[in-house]
Design a protein around this motif. Structure first.
Motif, PDB file in Angstrom:
ATOM      1  N   ASP A   6       0.741  -1.130   0.013  1.00  0.00           N
ATOM      2  CA  ASP A   6      -0.125   0.175   0.166  1.00  0.00           C
ATOM      3  C   ASP A   6       1.080   1.315  -0.201  1.00  0.00           C
ATOM      4  N   ILE A   7       0.542   2.241  -0.845  1.00  0.00           N
ATOM      5  CA  ILE A   7       1.360   3.334  -0.936  1.00  0.00           C
ATOM      6  C   ILE A   7       0.662   4.494  -0.410  1.00  0.00           C
ATOM      7  N   ASN A   8       1.106   5.315   0.535  1.00  0.00           N
ATOM      8  CA  ASN A   8       0.219   6.244   1.023  1.00  0.00           C
ATOM      9  C   ASN A   8       0.998   7.824   0.758  1.00  0.00           C
ATOM     10  N   HIS A   9       2.229   7.732   0.228  1.00  0.00           N
ATOM     11  CA  HIS A   9       3.239   8.993   0.233  1.00  0.00           C
ATOM     12  C   HIS A   9       4.048   8.985  -1.255  1.00  0.00           C
ATOM     13  N   PRO A  10       4.290  10.068  -1.997  1.00  0.00           N
ATOM     14  CA  PRO A  10       5.031  10.031  -2.997  1.00  0.00           C
ATOM     15  C   PRO A  10       6.313   9.123  -2.739  1.00  0.00           C
ATOM     16  N   ALA A  11       6.862   9.390  -1.596  1.00  0.00           N
ATOM     17  CA  ALA A  11       8.298   8.773  -1.335  1.00  0.00           C
ATOM     18  C   ALA A  11       8.192   7.519  -1.311  1.00  0.00           C
ATOM     19  N   HIS A  12       6.924   6.656  -0.984  1.00  0.00           N
ATOM     20  CA  HIS A  12       6.691   5.232  -0.922  1.00  0.00           C
ATOM     21  C   HIS A  12       6.970   4.606  -2.159  1.00  0.00           C
ATOM     22  N   VAL A  13       6.590   5.345  -3.518  1.00  0.00           N
ATOM     23  CA  VAL A  13       6.829   4.787  -4.530  1.00  0.00           C
ATOM     24  C   VAL A  13       8.180   4.761  -4.877  1.00  0.00           C
ATOM     25  N   HIS A  14       9.146   5.827  -4.732  1.00  0.00           N
ATOM     26  CA  HIS A  14      10.550   5.565  -4.709  1.00  0.00           C
ATOM     27  C   HIS A  14      11.175   4.648  -3.962  1.00  0.00           C
ATOM     28  N   TYR A  15      10.618   4.594  -2.726  1.00  0.00           N
ATOM     29  CA  TYR A  15      10.974   3.399  -1.739  1.00  0.00           C
ATOM     30  C   TYR A  15      11.141   1.935  -2.326  1.00  0.00           C
ATOM     31  N   PHE A  16       9.949   1.804  -3.038  1.00  0.00           N
ATOM     32  CA  PHE A  16       9.810   0.474  -3.516  1.00  0.00           C
ATOM     33  C   PHE A  16       9.975   0.159  -4.815  1.00  0.00           C
ATOM     34  N   LYS A  17      10.104   1.079  -5.595  1.00  0.00           N
ATOM     35  CA  LYS A  17      10.116   1.167  -7.190  1.00  0.00           C
ATOM     36  C   LYS A  17      11.191  -0.230  -7.616  1.00  0.00           C
ATOM     37  N   ASN A  18      12.260   0.040  -7.010  1.00  0.00           N
ATOM     38  CA  ASN A  18      13.394  -0.868  -7.587  1.00  0.00           C
ATOM     39  C   ASN A  18      13.246  -2.134  -7.073  1.00  0.00           C
ATOM     40  N   PHE A  19      12.792  -2.294  -5.815  1.00  0.00           N
ATOM     41  CA  PHE A  19      12.313  -3.608  -5.220  1.00  0.00           C
ATOM     42  C   PHE A  19      11.405  -4.155  -6.065  1.00  0.00           C
ATOM     43  N   ILE A  20      10.287  -3.716  -6.355  1.00  0.00           N
ATOM     44  CA  ILE A  20       8.992  -4.257  -7.288  1.00  0.00           C
ATOM     45  C   ILE A  20       9.908  -4.776  -8.629  1.00  0.00           C
ATOM     46  N   LEU A 155      17.217   3.566  -0.977  1.00  0.00           N
ATOM     47  CA  LEU A 155      16.346   2.489  -1.651  1.00  0.00           C
ATOM     48  C   LEU A 155      16.261   2.892  -3.269  1.00  0.00           C
ATOM     49  N   TYR A 156      16.367   4.286  -3.471  1.00  0.00           N
ATOM     50  CA  TYR A 156      16.220   4.922  -4.637  1.00  0.00           C
ATOM     51  C   TYR A 156      17.351   5.457  -5.210  1.00  0.00           C
ATOM     52  N   LEU A 157      18.150   6.282  -4.188  1.00  0.00           N
ATOM     53  CA  LEU A 157      19.132   7.208  -4.675  1.00  0.00           C
ATOM     54  C   LEU A 157      20.742   6.354  -4.577  1.00  0.00           C
ATOM     55  N   HIS A 158      20.658   5.307  -4.511  1.00  0.00           N
ATOM     56  CA  HIS A 158      21.993   4.672  -4.380  1.00  0.00           C
ATOM     57  C   HIS A 158      22.347   4.670  -5.687  1.00  0.00           C
ATOM     58  N   SER A 159      23.820   4.889  -5.862  1.00  0.00           N
ATOM     59  CA  SER A 159      24.340   5.111  -7.087  1.00  0.00           C
ATOM     60  C   SER A 159      24.323   3.791  -8.024  1.00  0.00           C
ATOM     61  N   HIS A 160      23.643   2.768  -7.446  1.00  0.00           N
ATOM     62  CA  HIS A 160      23.638   1.378  -8.295  1.00  0.00           C
ATOM     63  C   HIS A 160      22.178   1.850  -9.161  1.00  0.00           C
ATOM     64  N   SER A 327      30.026   4.352   0.983  1.00  0.00           N
ATOM     65  CA  SER A 327      31.203   3.381   1.516  1.00  0.00           C
ATOM     66  C   SER A 327      30.882   2.813   2.908  1.00  0.00           C
ATOM     67  N   SER A 328      30.255   3.769   3.731  1.00  0.00           N
ATOM     68  CA  SER A 328      29.759   3.279   4.890  1.00  0.00           C
ATOM     69  C   SER A 328      28.383   2.678   5.267  1.00  0.00           C
ATOM     70  N   THR A 329      27.841   2.508   4.079  1.00  0.00           N
ATOM     71  CA  THR A 329      26.442   2.105   4.286  1.00  0.00           C
ATOM     72  C   THR A 329      26.141   0.768   3.457  1.00  0.00           C
ATOM     73  N   ILE A 330      25.032   0.125   3.324  1.00  0.00           N
ATOM     74  CA  ILE A 330      24.946  -0.962   2.329  1.00  0.00           C
ATOM     75  C   ILE A 330      23.775  -0.670   1.397  1.00  0.00           C
ATOM     76  N   ASN A 331      23.506  -1.412   0.455  1.00  0.00           N
ATOM     77  CA  ASN A 331      22.394  -1.107  -0.721  1.00  0.00           C
ATOM     78  C   ASN A 331      21.208  -1.867  -0.036  1.00  0.00           C
ATOM     79  N   PRO A 332      20.157  -0.994   0.422  1.00  0.00           N
ATOM     80  CA  PRO A 332      18.904  -1.571   1.054  1.00  0.00           C
ATOM     81  C   PRO A 332      18.191  -2.273   0.117  1.00  0.00           C
ATOM     82  N   THR A 333      18.096  -1.825  -1.091  1.00  0.00           N
ATOM     83  CA  THR A 333      17.040  -2.532  -1.995  1.00  0.00           C
ATOM     84  C   THR A 333      17.595  -3.941  -2.053  1.00  0.00           C
ATOM     85  N   GLN A 334      18.825  -4.253  -2.238  1.00  0.00           N
ATOM     86  CA  GLN A 334      19.230  -5.675  -2.360  1.00  0.00           C
ATOM     87  C   GLN A 334      19.064  -6.334  -0.991  1.00  0.00           C
TER      88      GLN A 334
END
Length: 361
Positions: A6-20, A155-160, A327-334
């Protein structure tokens, strides 16, 4: 596996788009329900994500209208579930997902980075959903909470997944033009109901102060714009906003998510929302004070503005800071893809070995 989000905010689209998209490439399918919002619908359509549009957020702030809206979301999730029969529910702090999953005896996995969303936390708590929270999250949510070492915005702005493009600058005739971005929000979310923002007059002073030295671009969440802002406003497709942020000299914003987005992209910002205890902004202010700042004191805002107007940051420096953060964090989508595909074993894996998440860089 079929998953309902369920998407309730525009940011949620970005959070899940790559995951989807990644999960779809692996053969999984999705049922997406979303708030009836022009921007949310535009984003979902732009990313070619099929969706079921549900109720609209009430304009009146009261317990009655909020409760009616929440019941409408739950109804939409239940209706979609009866038809589509999802095997799992995923959402961002979503009580409707939690309740519907409980009703149909299915697993639910939530993301959350909003410490002050107390109503959602209180509603979710009895059902004990698995909640993935970023490292900077300060609120304890119980034994089902699992921390991950990344910013939610990665989730969406990682350089990957994201690299800055200049096409939007061409559209707006901003090639080789130094500009600052200013973003004022509508304060229409439930957790904003008791927030007293800075005055409209001071907001105008901010715009005028910047305009003395460089071009100002104003982005307004509210559709009821004061005539004052008309010469400064731009109207672009919402998915291009990150390119506007990335290419700005600096950013002044009332939105914590967009402030954090700027920080992740290495863009200096001033966060001016009265909600100052926001984990992602605090983490960036503490770790990267050369770009991140927050205050609602008018004299401090003006001091910071003048500093940024006098000391522009280079693209090289922006990229350096972005690389330091990655370099100090992970790729959260993966991580999310692995976690969902390997649930429920993934829960115990991370609880037994929190360093396992560093496999997802």
């Amino acid at each position: 596996m079929k998953i309902l989000i369920d998407i309730n905010h525009p940011a949620h689209v970005h959070y899940f788009k790559n995951f989807i998209k990644i999960m779809e490439s692996k053969g999984h399918t999705f049922v997406i329900t979303n708030r009836n919002s022009k921007i949310i619908n535009q984003l979902l359509d732009k990313y070619q994500i099929s969706h079921i549009t549900r109720n609209i957020r009430p304009t009146k702030k009261s317990f009655f209208y909020t409760a009616k809206y929440l019941i409408g979301i739950i109804y939409a999730c239940i209706k979609a579930s009866l038809k589509e029969k999802p095997e799992m529910y995923v959402g961002f702090g979503s009580f409707p997902c939690t309740f519907t999953a409980f009703l149909f005896r299915k697993p639910v996995i939530l993301l959350d980075d909003t410490e002050h969303n107390n109503a959602s936390h209180s509603l979710n708590k009895p059902f004990q959903p698995i909640v993935l929270t970023p490292f900077y999250y300060k609120k304890e949510l119980g034994t089902t909470q699992i921390y991950f070492n990344a910013y939610v915005e990665q989730l969406y702005l990682h350089s990957h997944y994201y690299q800055t493009k200049s096409t939007v600058l061409e559209e707006l005739n901003l090639i080789e033009t130094e500009y600052a971005l200013v973003r004022f929000i509508a304060y229409d979310a439930r957790h904003d109901s008791k927030v007293k923002p800075i005055s409209e007059e001071f907001k105008k002073q901010i715009v005028l102060e910047i305009s003395k030295k460089m071009k100002v671009i104003v982005s307004l969440e509210s559709d009821n714009a004061d005539e004052f802002y008309k010469p400064y406003q731009v109207f672009i497709s919402p998915e291009k906003m990150h390119d506007i942020i990335a290419n700005a000299s600096f950013f002044v914003t009332e939105g914590a998510t967009m402030a954090s987005e700027a920080g992740i992209l290495g863009v200096p910002y001033i966060y001016i929302n009265p909600l100052q205890e926001v984990g992602n902004v605090i983490a960036q202010v503490n770790s990267y004070p050369e770009i991140a700042s927050q205050t609602i004191d008018e004299s401090n805002v003006m001091i910071l503005l003048r500093e940024k107007l006098d000391n522009s940051i280079s693209t090289e420096t922006k990229n350096k800071i972005r690389n330091q953060i990655e370099s100090s964090t992970i790729n959260p989508t993966q991580l999310l893809v692995w976690f969902v595909e390997n649930y429920p074993e993934s829960v115990q894996t991370l609880k037994d070995n929190s360093d396992y998440q560093y496999n997802f860089k």
